[in-house]
Design a protein around this motif. Structure first.
Motif, PDB file in Angstrom:
ATOM      1  N   GLU A 164       0.829  -1.206   0.000  1.00  0.00           N
ATOM      2  CA  GLU A 164       0.000   0.000   0.000  1.00  0.00           C
ATOM      3  C   GLU A 164       0.868   1.262   0.000  1.00  0.00           C
ATOM      4  O   GLU A 164       0.602   2.210  -0.758  1.00  0.00           O
ATOM      5  CB  GLU A 164      -0.918   0.007   1.221  1.00  0.00           C
ATOM      6  N   LEU A 165       1.911   1.277   0.838  1.00  0.00           N
ATOM      7  CA  LEU A 165       2.790   2.442   0.883  1.00  0.00           C
ATOM      8  C   LEU A 165       3.562   2.595  -0.413  1.00  0.00           C
ATOM      9  O   LEU A 165       3.712   3.708  -0.932  1.00  0.00           O
ATOM     10  CB  LEU A 165       3.758   2.329   2.065  1.00  0.00           C
ATOM     11  N   ALA A 166       4.038   1.484  -0.976  1.00  0.00           N
ATOM     12  CA  ALA A 166       4.771   1.558  -2.239  1.00  0.00           C
ATOM     13  C   ALA A 166       3.891   2.136  -3.346  1.00  0.00           C
ATOM     14  O   ALA A 166       4.332   2.985  -4.137  1.00  0.00           O
ATOM     15  CB  ALA A 166       5.286   0.176  -2.633  1.00  0.00           C
ATOM     16  N   ALA A 167       2.638   1.698  -3.397  1.00  0.00           N
ATOM     17  CA  ALA A 167       1.715   2.211  -4.424  1.00  0.00           C
ATOM     18  C   ALA A 167       1.450   3.696  -4.212  1.00  0.00           C
ATOM     19  O   ALA A 167       1.386   4.469  -5.183  1.00  0.00           O
ATOM     20  CB  ALA A 167       0.416   1.415  -4.389  1.00  0.00           C
ATOM     21  N   ARG A 168       1.308   4.103  -2.949  1.00  0.00           N
ATOM     22  CA  ARG A 168       1.044   5.506  -2.653  1.00  0.00           C
ATOM     23  C   ARG A 168       2.238   6.377  -3.033  1.00  0.00           C
ATOM     24  O   ARG A 168       2.080   7.464  -3.628  1.00  0.00           O
ATOM     25  CB  ARG A 168       0.716   5.654  -1.162  1.00  0.00           C
ATOM     26  N   LEU A 169       3.457   5.904  -2.725  1.00  0.00           N
ATOM     27  CA  LEU A 169       4.651   6.669  -3.077  1.00  0.00           C
ATOM     28  C   LEU A 169       4.836   6.745  -4.588  1.00  0.00           C
ATOM     29  O   LEU A 169       5.231   7.793  -5.116  1.00  0.00           O
ATOM     30  CB  LEU A 169       5.882   6.030  -2.428  1.00  0.00           C
ATOM     31  N   GLU A 170       4.551   5.657  -5.278  1.00  0.00           N
ATOM     32  CA  GLU A 170       4.709   5.682  -6.738  1.00  0.00           C
ATOM     33  C   GLU A 170       3.744   6.677  -7.373  1.00  0.00           C
ATOM     34  O   GLU A 170       4.128   7.453  -8.267  1.00  0.00           O
ATOM     35  CB  GLU A 170       4.502   4.291  -7.319  1.00  0.00           C
ATOM     36  N   ALA A 171       2.498   6.679  -6.920  1.00  0.00           N
ATOM     37  CA  ALA A 171       1.519   7.623  -7.474  1.00  0.00           C
ATOM     38  C   ALA A 171       1.911   9.061  -7.159  1.00  0.00           C
ATOM     39  O   ALA A 171       1.806   9.956  -8.013  1.00  0.00           O
ATOM     40  CB  ALA A 171       0.138   7.309  -6.914  1.00  0.00           C
ATOM     41  N   SER A 172       2.387   9.289  -5.945  1.00  0.00           N
ATOM     42  CA  SER A 172       2.791  10.636  -5.550  1.00  0.00           C
ATOM     43  C   SER A 172       3.979  11.109  -6.383  1.00  0.00           C
ATOM     44  O   SER A 172       3.996  12.259  -6.875  1.00  0.00           O
ATOM     45  CB  SER A 172       3.143  10.640  -4.057  1.00  0.00           C
ATOM     46  N   GLU A 173       4.979  10.247  -6.547  1.00  0.00           N
ATOM     47  CA  GLU A 173       6.171  10.666  -7.285  1.00  0.00           C
ATOM     48  C   GLU A 173       5.853  10.882  -8.766  1.00  0.00           C
ATOM     49  O   GLU A 173       6.363  11.817  -9.385  1.00  0.00           O
ATOM     50  CB  GLU A 173       7.280   9.628  -7.121  1.00  0.00           C
ATOM     51  N   ARG A 174       4.997  10.038  -9.324  1.00  0.00           N
ATOM     52  CA  ARG A 174       4.630  10.225 -10.726  1.00  0.00           C
ATOM     53  C   ARG A 174       3.966  11.580 -10.930  1.00  0.00           C
ATOM     54  O   ARG A 174       4.274  12.305 -11.883  1.00  0.00           O
ATOM     55  CB  ARG A 174       3.694   9.099 -11.170  1.00  0.00           C
ATOM     56  N   ALA A 175       3.054  11.940 -10.026  1.00  0.00           N
ATOM     57  CA  ALA A 175       2.356  13.216 -10.150  1.00  0.00           C
ATOM     58  C   ALA A 175       3.304  14.388  -9.966  1.00  0.00           C
ATOM     59  O   ALA A 175       3.224  15.394 -10.695  1.00  0.00           O
ATOM     60  CB  ALA A 175       1.225  13.279  -9.129  1.00  0.00           C
TER      61      ALA A 175
END
Length: 348
Positions: free
Chosen positions: A108-119
């Motif tokens: 869950e944290l990895a997915a959240r960080l990936e979405a945040s960094e992409r944006a």
């Protein structure tokens, strides 16, 4: 010439690869008569509170408009796109490796960080990656356009060839903060099966990042019976670290992922055989002829590489010669600074 600011979480003097990289780039740019400075952001980034995010944006907003502003990925990837746009200036993101690829994160944290960094990366005017491998990940997985990307690999300066240990004892050096990604535990397990060979393991790197993991590593070292052969040095300064490289015979760090692997090239520059992990840029950084590139989860492969290079002085010497020769082909820090000059000009 454009002033340059690199914003980093906490203290730039922290002795990890990313902070050492940032500090060296600033020093190289300052030597070119630029004003090149670090801006400290809240130290809890990339795991901030809401107040930390607001404070980071406030400090970024105070940077003079005429400066080229780069934000280290440890901070940049968790800053909200709307807040970054509200700064009203072109921004440079400096990515050592994507936040979501850190070992030990929950899905869950990895997915959240990936979405945040992409944006966040979508807002950046330029993105500086510290290896071709990282640049490829940013293009293919994060959708960063190729025309935004600049690749600024770390440099390495000529260094004296390591003299090695004495009395036939192979000194194995590991330089890395004790974190799950650096994979000290797998190395300890492999060394525990090599007590028939003559060696000593010296570990240089911060022991404060993950105290529970350090405690587990100490217990493991004791359990596999290698405590009397192992030295946990903690974080040490440049002179002490240079002395550790000089007295070493072999460098071992089967890391799970590296955005580049600065410790590997520091070891290669001293003619040390290197055992690296295969994840990320490691396989492109370390020639196989200079030691071994192994799967970080393959305990038998790590053990075999160690046994060959500890137990066979001729194999170790051949790998040392290959490391020494390869180091002559590596870029210097002046080339790294050249990339930042170009990126800064684009931000200006």
């Amino acid at each position: 010439m454009t002033d340059v600011v690199i914003a980093v979480p906490g203290d730039l003097s922290s002795r990890t690869g990313g902070y050492l990289y940032d500090a060296r780039v600033l020093a190289e740019l300052a030597a070119r008569r630029r004003t090149a400075t670090a801006l400290s952001l809240p130290a809890r980034l990339p795991h901030p509170t809401g107040d930390d995010v607001a404070e980071a944006l406030r400090r970024l907003a105070a940077v003079p408009r005429g400066a080229a502003l780069f934000v280290d990925g440890l901070a940049y990837g968790v800053l909200p796109p709307d807040g970054l746009r509200a700064l009203g200036r072109p921004l440079g993101a400096l990515v050592h490796h994507p936040l979501a690829l850190e070992t030990g994160l929950s899905p869950e944290l990895a997915a959240r960080l990936e979405a945040s960094e992409r944006a966040a990366l979508d807002v950046a005017e330029v993105v500086v990656a510290t290896s071709l491998t990282t640049a490829g990940i940013l293009r293919e997985r994060f959708g960063v356009p190729a025309d935004k990307l600049h690749v600024a690999e770390p440099g390495v300066e000529p260094a004296p060839r390591a003299t090695g240990g004495a009395d036939g004892v192979c000194v194995i050096l590991t330089v890395a903060t004790v974190t799950p990604r650096k994979n000290h535990a797998m190395l300890a397990a492999a060394l525990g099966r090599l007590k028939d060979l003559s060696w000593r393991w010296r570990i240089a790197g911060s022991l404060s990042r993950d105290p529970a993991l350090v405690d587990a590593l100490v217990r493991q070292i004791e359990a596999v019976g290698i405590a009397e052969r192992t030295d946990l040095l903690g974080e040490i300064g440049p002179a002490a670290l240079a002395a550790e490289y000089d007295r070493a015979d072999l460098f071992a760090l089967p890391s799970r992922f590296e955005g580049y692997g600065m410790a590997y090239v520091e070891a290669l520059a001293r003619g040390l055989p290197v055992i690296s992990g295969v994840g990320g840029a490691s396989a492109a950084t370390v020639p196989r002829s200079a030691g071994a590139v192994v799967d970080a989860d393959d305990s038998e492969a790590i053990e075999a590489a160690l046994r060959r290079l500890i137990g066979d002085p001729a194999a170790r010497r051949a790998a040392s010669d290959a490391a020494w020769d390869h180091a002559r082909t590596l870029a210097r820090w002046t080339a790294t600074a050249d990339v930042f000059e170009a990126a800064a000009a684009r931000l200006a």
